[in-house]
Design a protein around this motif. Structure first.
Motif, PDB file in Angstrom:
ATOM      1  N   GLN A  15       0.826  -1.213   0.000  1.00 23.05           N
ATOM      2  CA  GLN A  15       0.000   0.000   0.000  1.00 23.05           C
ATOM      3  C   GLN A  15       0.853   1.254   0.000  1.00 23.05           C
ATOM      4  OE1 GLN A  15      -2.492  -0.675   3.461  1.00 23.05           O
ATOM      5  NE2 GLN A  15      -4.161  -1.447   2.202  1.00 23.05           N
ATOM      6  N   LYS A  18       2.395   1.731  -3.599  1.00 26.86           N
ATOM      7  CA  LYS A  18       1.401   2.250  -4.552  1.00 26.86           C
ATOM      8  C   LYS A  18       1.127   3.729  -4.292  1.00 26.86           C
ATOM      9  CE  LYS A  18      -1.278  -1.929  -5.658  1.00 26.86           C
ATOM     10  NZ  LYS A  18      -0.590  -2.929  -4.830  1.00 26.86           N
ATOM     11  N   SER A  19       0.944   4.075  -3.016  1.00 24.41           N
ATOM     12  CA  SER A  19       0.617   5.454  -2.663  1.00 24.41           C
ATOM     13  C   SER A  19       1.785   6.387  -2.952  1.00 24.41           C
ATOM     14  CB  SER A  19       0.231   5.535  -1.186  1.00 24.41           C
ATOM     15  OG  SER A  19      -0.911   4.748  -0.907  1.00 24.41           O
ATOM     16  N   THR A  23       2.248   9.696  -5.957  1.00 27.07           N
ATOM     17  CA  THR A  23       2.504  11.116  -5.690  1.00 27.07           C
ATOM     18  C   THR A  23       3.494  11.726  -6.668  1.00 27.07           C
ATOM     19  OG1 THR A  23       4.371  10.738  -4.179  1.00 27.07           O
ATOM     20  CG2 THR A  23       2.132  10.704  -3.216  1.00 27.07           C
ATOM     21  N   ARG A 124      -0.663   7.176   9.448  1.00 29.60           N
ATOM     22  CA  ARG A 124      -1.163   7.770   8.212  1.00 29.60           C
ATOM     23  C   ARG A 124      -2.379   8.667   8.404  1.00 29.60           C
ATOM     24  NH1 ARG A 124      -5.774   5.681   7.709  1.00 29.60           N
ATOM     25  NH2 ARG A 124      -6.240   3.536   8.241  1.00 29.60           N
ATOM     26  N   GLU A 128      -4.454  12.876   6.846  1.00 25.84           N
ATOM     27  CA  GLU A 128      -5.602  12.907   5.952  1.00 25.84           C
ATOM     28  C   GLU A 128      -6.405  14.191   6.141  1.00 25.84           C
ATOM     29  OE1 GLU A 128      -7.562   9.250   6.879  1.00 25.84           O
ATOM     30  OE2 GLU A 128      -5.958   8.017   6.016  1.00 25.84           O
ATOM     31  N   PRO A 278      -8.573  10.525  -0.860  1.00 31.01           N
ATOM     32  CA  PRO A 278      -7.864   9.951  -2.016  1.00 31.01           C
ATOM     33  C   PRO A 278      -8.148   8.459  -2.130  1.00 31.01           C
ATOM     34  CG  PRO A 278      -6.340  10.403  -0.222  1.00 31.01           C
ATOM     35  CD  PRO A 278      -7.645  11.010   0.173  1.00 31.01           C
ATOM     36  N   LEU A 280      -6.056   6.078  -2.776  1.00 30.73           N
ATOM     37  CA  LEU A 280      -4.987   5.293  -2.167  1.00 30.73           C
ATOM     38  C   LEU A 280      -4.830   5.679  -0.698  1.00 30.73           C
ATOM     39  CD1 LEU A 280      -2.450   5.476  -5.111  1.00 30.73           C
ATOM     40  CD2 LEU A 280      -3.797   3.487  -4.417  1.00 30.73           C
ATOM     41  N   LEU A 282      -2.579   5.530   1.679  1.00 31.47           N
ATOM     42  CA  LEU A 282      -1.404   6.177   2.257  1.00 31.47           C
ATOM     43  C   LEU A 282      -0.908   7.358   1.427  1.00 31.47           C
ATOM     44  CD1 LEU A 282       0.619   3.005   3.360  1.00 31.47           C
ATOM     45  CD2 LEU A 282      -1.250   4.160   4.517  1.00 31.47           C
ATOM     46  N   TYR A 283      -1.726   7.818   0.517  1.00 28.20           N
ATOM     47  CA  TYR A 283      -1.329   8.894  -0.394  1.00 28.20           C
ATOM     48  C   TYR A 283      -1.000  10.181   0.357  1.00 28.20           C
ATOM     49  CZ  TYR A 283      -1.494  12.124  -4.372  1.00 28.20           C
ATOM     50  OH  TYR A 283      -1.187  13.078  -5.313  1.00 28.20           O
ATOM     51  N   ASP A 284      -1.894  10.607   1.248  1.00 23.03           N
ATOM     52  CA  ASP A 284      -1.672  11.859   1.984  1.00 23.03           C
ATOM     53  C   ASP A 284      -0.424  11.774   2.853  1.00 23.03           C
ATOM     54  OD1 ASP A 284      -3.867  13.138   0.903  1.00 23.03           O
ATOM     55  OD2 ASP A 284      -5.220  12.569   2.525  1.00 23.03           O
TER      56      ASP A 284
END
Length: 334
Positions: A15, A18-19, A23, A124, A128, A278, A280, A282-284
């Motif tokens: 994860q 991918k995240s 970015t 994480r 957010e 988002p 994904l 863990l994107y933030d």
């Protein structure tokens, strides 16, 4: 662009990769694993077969193909790996829980500073947008009267415990248990939104392996209490709530907030406040860490880093106190 390596081949590693890649701030250059077979299986599953695998720890420490390492190994290995990497002048992102004790956090943060690198705990949810929306709502709210946060999810690995086994997350050897795996989201939320409590108590249900399977945490503040309900041997669908003298802030969760409804007593009506999350998970988080690593002299970035570091220490200190209150002692502490 941050050239980074990953330690660990679990689902959370996938994860993060991918995240981070999404970015466009991170580029995965090395995967460290003690098992070539596990590493190859992981890379194939994640469609990342082109990433080099390293199995030699000393060679990994001296590898100049990356400046930053994401650590997602078993909890009990975090500290040893983190110190070695910091001394090798690598930035590190350590999956939560960062370390079992506050003393280890203090030591690691000191070594990071001495070596001119950063250390982040991968909690994480605090990065957010909806987490920040709640914080803003509380900043504009009248007196807080209390809160109840819930996060309990049955783990299939508990079936292994019932069969006489000891999977990593349910053993004192690897610093596991419900509090540090799921309860930490609740503790982080409480400390980030309300500050450090005056007193804290953990009424835990310990299982055969010596860790907590579930439990209730009471955090006592000067004028209100916060109740945290967590567990990995039960399944709960309870929402979370924050109470003021004129409103109730209703959250679908605190670990991944997608719905924020505020009930107003005077009008008996609700207002919606959540923003789109988002895709994904863990994107933030990945974007937040990149904003510091890529701008190491920016005052605002350093202020955010200082806040996250202090929050990590506060949460670790509180969780250590809660474990002691419940009599949960890890093997390394005996």
């Amino acid at each position: 662009m941050i050239n980074y390596a990953v330690i660990g081949t679990s689902m959370i590693s996938g994860q993060f990769i991918k995240s981070a890649q999404a970015t466009n701030e991170w580029d995965l250059t090395v995967l460290y694993s003690r098992s070539v077979e596990k590493a190859e299986h992981f890379l194939t599953a994640e469609e990342l077969a082109f990433v080099p695998i390293e199995t030699n720890w000393n060679a990994f420490l001296g590898d100049d193909r990356f400046s930053t390492v994401y650590i997602a190994s078993p909890n009990s290995l975090h500290f040893q790996q983190a110190i070695a990497l910091l001394q090798a002048k690598k930035n590190i992102v350590v999956e939560k829980p960062i370390f079992p004790t506050a003393a280890e956090v203090v030591t690691a943060q000191k070594i990071a500073k001495e070596n001119g690198v950063f250390i982040f705990e991968a909690a994480r949810h605090i990065h957010e947008e909806n987490f920040k929306v709640v914080k803003d709502l509380l900043g504009n709210s009248p007196e807080i009267e209390g809160a109840t946060f819930a996060y309990s999810k049955y783990s299939s690995r508990y079936d292994q415990v019932l069969n006489g086994e000891e999977p990593n997350i349910f053993t004192t050897k690897f610093a596991g248990g419900a509090l540090v795996d799921l309860g930490i989201y609740l503790v982080y939320s409480a400390v980030a939104w309300f500050g450090v409590p005056d007193q804290a108590h953990y009424f835990a249900k310990k299982i055969s392996t010596g860790v907590d399977g579930s439990g209730t945490i009471i955090l006592q503040y000067p004028s209100f209490n916060v109740t945290l309900l967590t567990g990995k041997i039960i399944q709960s669908y309870l929402p979370s709530e924050i109470y003021t003298n004129t409103t109730t802030i209703k959250l679908d969760a605190v670990n991944a907030i997608t719905d924020i409804a505020v009930w107003h007593r005077e009008t008996n009506s609700e207002t919606q406040h959540a923003v789109a999350a988002p895709e994904l998970l863990l994107y933030d988080e990945a974007l937040a860490f990149a904003s510091v690593i890529n701008h190491p002299t920016d005052e605002q970035a350093l202020a955010r880093y200082a806040y996250w570091s202090e929050l990590s220490l506060q949460v670790t200190t509180l969780i250590e106190q809660l474990r002691q209150d419940a009599g949960i002692i890890y093997d390394a502490e005996k």
